[in-house]
Scaffold this motif. Structure first.
Motif, mmCIF file in Angstrom:
data_model
loop_
_atom_site.group_PDB
_atom_site.id
_atom_site.type_symbol
_atom_site.label_atom_id
_atom_site.label_comp_id
_atom_site.label_asym_id
_atom_site.label_seq_id
_atom_site.Cartn_x
_atom_site.Cartn_y
_atom_site.Cartn_z
ATOM 1 N N LEU A 16 41.463 -0.262 39.038
ATOM 2 C CA LEU A 16 41.876 1.008 38.452
ATOM 3 C C LEU A 16 40.661 1.830 38.056
ATOM 4 O O LEU A 16 39.671 1.307 37.533
ATOM 5 N N TYR A 59 35.439 5.490 34.657
ATOM 6 C CA TYR A 59 35.525 4.062 34.342
ATOM 7 C C TYR A 59 36.183 3.298 35.490
ATOM 8 O O TYR A 59 37.090 3.800 36.138
ATOM 9 N N GLN A 93 42.525 -5.371 37.205
ATOM 10 C CA GLN A 93 43.711 -5.994 36.617
ATOM 11 C C GLN A 93 44.213 -7.062 37.574
ATOM 12 O O GLN A 93 44.677 -6.759 38.666
ATOM 13 N N PHE A 131 37.318 -4.587 31.887
ATOM 14 C CA PHE A 131 36.338 -3.529 32.087
ATOM 15 C C PHE A 131 35.278 -3.980 33.084
ATOM 16 O O PHE A 131 34.787 -5.114 33.015
ATOM 17 N N GLY A 191 45.396 -8.634 31.508
ATOM 18 C CA GLY A 191 45.152 -7.295 30.993
ATOM 19 C C GLY A 191 44.091 -6.604 31.818
ATOM 20 O O GLY A 191 43.684 -7.086 32.874
ATOM 21 N N LEU A 192 43.649 -5.473 31.333
ATOM 22 C CA LEU A 192 42.619 -4.718 32.043
ATOM 23 C C LEU A 192 41.235 -5.235 31.686
ATOM 24 O O LEU A 192 40.867 -5.310 30.523
ATOM 25 N N TYR A 234 38.130 -0.421 36.088
ATOM 26 C CA TYR A 234 38.732 -1.608 35.497
ATOM 27 C C TYR A 234 39.356 -2.447 36.602
ATOM 28 O O TYR A 234 39.649 -1.948 37.688
#
Lengths: 117, 112
Positions: free
Chosen positions: A91, A33, A37, A45, A42-43, A35
């Motif tokens: 991330l 995955y 930030q 997607f 927040g994270l 992500y």
């Protein structure tokens, strides 16, 4: 390796340049995955892979963003013609299986901090 | 896609105090995950809840998932400065099949 490895850890680039971010998942993890930030957020997607295919790319912000995964292992996130709003921590995470019918823990890397100047 | 709301957005407590962070989903979840993040670092897995009514504990942290699998709470007993950081809940299932969708996070500060 023992965990998810991301490189580089920090990247400063000039607006308009292309950048590549790399993710080495835990060996044997089929799901990977990406992500994003942003500061105070927040994270968000971006995309996930099951093996080498990407069933869900819905989070990619624009066509300047692309990602690939080869050999069911390493993944590269490419951002073309970077803009200042692309500045964020990117991330990567991997897990044994994708989330849904079978739930499993996702292990996260330390992230790549991208700064576009 | 499913929305995850966390509350409070930030929390400041004195060392030794108990605290609770909440996470609410607009849809029923297959699984609810709690992570902790230190500034500038990756996410550290805390707990995973899958069954309605499930409760798990690790050291001084307890997480619960309600029967409908739409609400979770994270409770820290006798907080310590080492508990400080950002707590994130992530949900899997429904329209978020295959991936985790995260709440906005709760920033926890613990004063010695």
């Amino acid at each position: 390796g023992a965990g998810v490895s991301q490189s580089p850890s920090n990247k400063v680039t000039e607006k308009g340049k292309d950048v590549e971010l790399r993710c080495d998942p835990i060996s044997g993890h089929t799901a990977l995955y990406w992500y994003r930030q942003s500061l105070g957020q927040g994270l968000e997607f971006l995309i996930y892979f099951q093996g080498n295919s990407a069933p869900d790319k819905s989070g990619l912000p624009s066509d300047r963003f692309s990602a690939e995964r080869t050999g069911g292992s390493v993944s590269t996130l490419t951002i073309q013609r970077t803009q200042q709003e692309d500045s964020a921590v990117y991330l990567c995470a991997s897990s044994l299986a994708i989330f849904g019918g079978r739930n499993t823990e996702a292990f996260f890397g330390q992230g790549t901090r991208l700064t576009v100047v | 896609s499913q929305e995850l709301e966390q509350s409070p957005q930030s929390l400041i407590v004195q060392e030794g105090k108990n605290l609770t962070i909440n996470c609410t989903s607009s849809k029923t979840l297959y699984g609810l995950y709690w992570y902790k993040q230190k500034y500038g670092e990756g996410l550290i897995f805390l707990m995973m809840l899958q069954k309605g009514g499930e409760e798990k504990s690790h050291e001084k942290i307890t997480a619960k998932l309600d029967e409908k699998k739409q609400q979770s709470s994270l409770h820290i007993t006798a907080s310590q400065p080492s508990h400080a950081g950002i707590y994130l809940c992530g949900g899997a299932g429904g329209t978020s099949y295959g991936k985790l969708t995260f709440g906005q996070g709760t920033i926890l500060t613990v004063h010695p």
